[in-house]
Write an enzyme that holds these catalytic residues in place. Structure first.
Site, short mmCIF file in Angstrom:
data_model
loop_
_atom_site.label_atom_id
_atom_site.label_comp_id
_atom_site.label_asym_id
_atom_site.label_seq_id
_atom_site.Cartn_x
_atom_site.Cartn_y
_atom_site.Cartn_z
N VAL A 49 1.52 -3.56 8.33
CA VAL A 49 1.41 -2.35 7.33
C VAL A 49 1.74 -0.90 8.03
CG1 VAL A 49 -1.08 -2.06 7.83
CG2 VAL A 49 -0.29 -1.60 5.64
N ASP A 50 1.46 -0.93 9.40
CA ASP A 50 1.62 0.30 9.84
C ASP A 50 3.55 0.35 10.05
OD1 ASP A 50 0.63 2.46 11.06
OD2 ASP A 50 1.28 2.01 13.18
N GLY A 52 -4.20 -9.03 10.72
CA GLY A 52 -2.71 -9.30 10.87
C GLY A 52 -2.58 -9.55 12.48
N ILE A 56 0.76 -1.43 -0.03
CA ILE A 56 0.03 0.10 0.21
C ILE A 56 1.02 1.35 -0.01
CG2 ILE A 56 -0.08 0.40 2.57
CD1 ILE A 56 -3.22 0.67 1.99
N1 AR6 Z 1 0.79 -3.03 2.39
C1 AR6 Z 1 -0.72 -3.77 2.44
N2 AR6 Z 1 -1.11 -4.51 3.33
C2 AR6 Z 1 -0.12 -4.81 4.36
C3 AR6 Z 1 1.27 -4.48 4.20
C4 AR6 Z 1 1.77 -3.40 2.96
N3 AR6 Z 1 2.95 -2.96 2.99
N4 AR6 Z 1 1.93 -5.05 5.10
C5 AR6 Z 1 0.94 -5.89 5.74
N5 AR6 Z 1 0.04 -5.71 5.29
P1 AR6 Z 1 -1.46 -5.82 10.43
P2 AR6 Z 1 -3.78 -5.31 12.28
C6 AR6 Z 1 -1.37 -6.43 5.69
O1 AR6 Z 1 -0.69 -6.72 11.68
O2 AR6 Z 1 -4.04 -6.61 12.46
C7 AR6 Z 1 0.63 -3.08 13.98
O3 AR6 Z 1 1.79 -3.40 14.85
C8 AR6 Z 1 -1.22 -7.72 6.38
O4 AR6 Z 1 -0.94 -8.97 5.47
O5 AR6 Z 1 -0.42 -4.67 9.97
O6 AR6 Z 1 -4.73 -4.29 12.06
C9 AR6 Z 1 -0.02 -1.79 14.44
O7 AR6 Z 1 0.90 -0.91 15.06
C10 AR6 Z 1 -2.68 -7.86 7.00
O8 AR6 Z 1 -3.53 -8.47 6.07
O9 AR6 Z 1 -2.78 -4.54 11.27
C11 AR6 Z 1 -1.00 -2.44 15.48
O10 AR6 Z 1 -0.32 -2.52 16.57
C12 AR6 Z 1 -3.09 -6.32 7.27
O11 AR6 Z 1 -2.01 -5.48 6.39
C13 AR6 Z 1 -1.42 -3.81 14.93
O12 AR6 Z 1 -0.02 -4.27 14.21
C14 AR6 Z 1 -3.35 -5.97 8.52
O13 AR6 Z 1 -2.32 -6.46 9.40
C15 AR6 Z 1 -2.86 -3.81 13.86
O14 AR6 Z 1 -2.85 -4.87 13.78
#
Ligand code: AR6
Length: 180
Positions: free
Chosen positions: A34-35, A120, A12
């Site tokens: 993603v964050d 995630g 993203i």
């Molecule tokens: N682009 C698009 N999607 C992505 C990317 C990317 N670069 N990287 C990962 N994903 P998560 P949550 C997807 O864990 O469950 C963080 O530490 C990933 O495959 O990022 O809402 C925050 O700071 C998954 O499908 O978010 C919070 O503490 C989706 O993004 C916590 O994690 C969401 O996974 C939030 O957890």
């Protein structure tokens, strides 16, 4: 209305949209997933702006600049930590999407890209999360002019298939999928 939703499979942070949504935590302190990718690509200015905002509760979102990203804004959306589905996780996830869409609509932004929020680290089951995401966005677009275009940015092929299937169930044509 067949041209307002697109599915993209990829990172993203690469998307040239008015706003990218990141799946943040309540402290807006960055993290993994993603964050982590959004903060790494945007640079330290994003973290500094987040620190000045303070806490963002589950189900809400905050908007900042996008610094070194190609996007213009970052929307920090805090999804629910999934336990067993009985503490209102679906309502909270729906609120997370709606809060993000509201921020984009208030600013009359043209395009916004969502990751699969909460699926995630927060362990929300992918298929249920996809249904909430798609249904909430379709309902919003039916009732609102902005944002004009919504991108679902999936990070894996299984998520892409879930989104494609859900949109097909709703008779929503998205055109060919794009790889970023
Ligand atoms: N682009 C698009 N999607 C992505 C990317 C990317 N670069 N990287 C990962 N994903 P998560 P949550 C997807 O864990 O469950 C963080 O530490 C990933 O495959 O990022 O809402 C925050 O700071 C998954 O499908 O978010 C919070 O503490 C989706 O993004 C916590 O994690 C969401 O996974 C939030 O957890």
């Amino acid at each position: 209305m067949t041209d307002r939703i697109e599915i993209v499979e990829g990172d993203i942070t690469q998307l040239d949209v008015d706003a990218v949504v990141t799946a943040a935590n309540e402290a807006l302190m960055g993290g993994g997933g993603v964050d982590g990718a959004v903060h790494a690509a945007a640079g330290p200015g994003l973290f500094e702006e987040c620190q000045s905002i303070g806490i963002c509760p589950e189900g809400e979102a905050r908007i900042t600049g996008a610094y070194l990203l190609p996007a213009q804004h970052v929307i920090h959306a805090v999804g629910p930590v999934y336990e067993d589905g009985s503490r209102g996780e679906a309502d909270l996830l729906r609120a997370t999407y709606r809060s993000s869409l509201e921020l984009a609509a208030e600013r009359e932004l043209f395009s916004i890209a969502f990751p699969c929020i909460a699926t995630g680290t927060y362990a929300y089951p992918n298929e249920e999360a996809c249904q909430v995401a798609v249904d909430t966005v379709v309902e919003w677009l039916d009732a609102n002019k902005f944002p004009r275009r919504v991108v679902f940015c999936c990070y894996s092929e299984p998520d892409t298939s879930l989104y494609r299937a859900r949109l097909a169930d709703l008779n929503y044509s998205t055109g060919p999928d794009v790889e970023s």
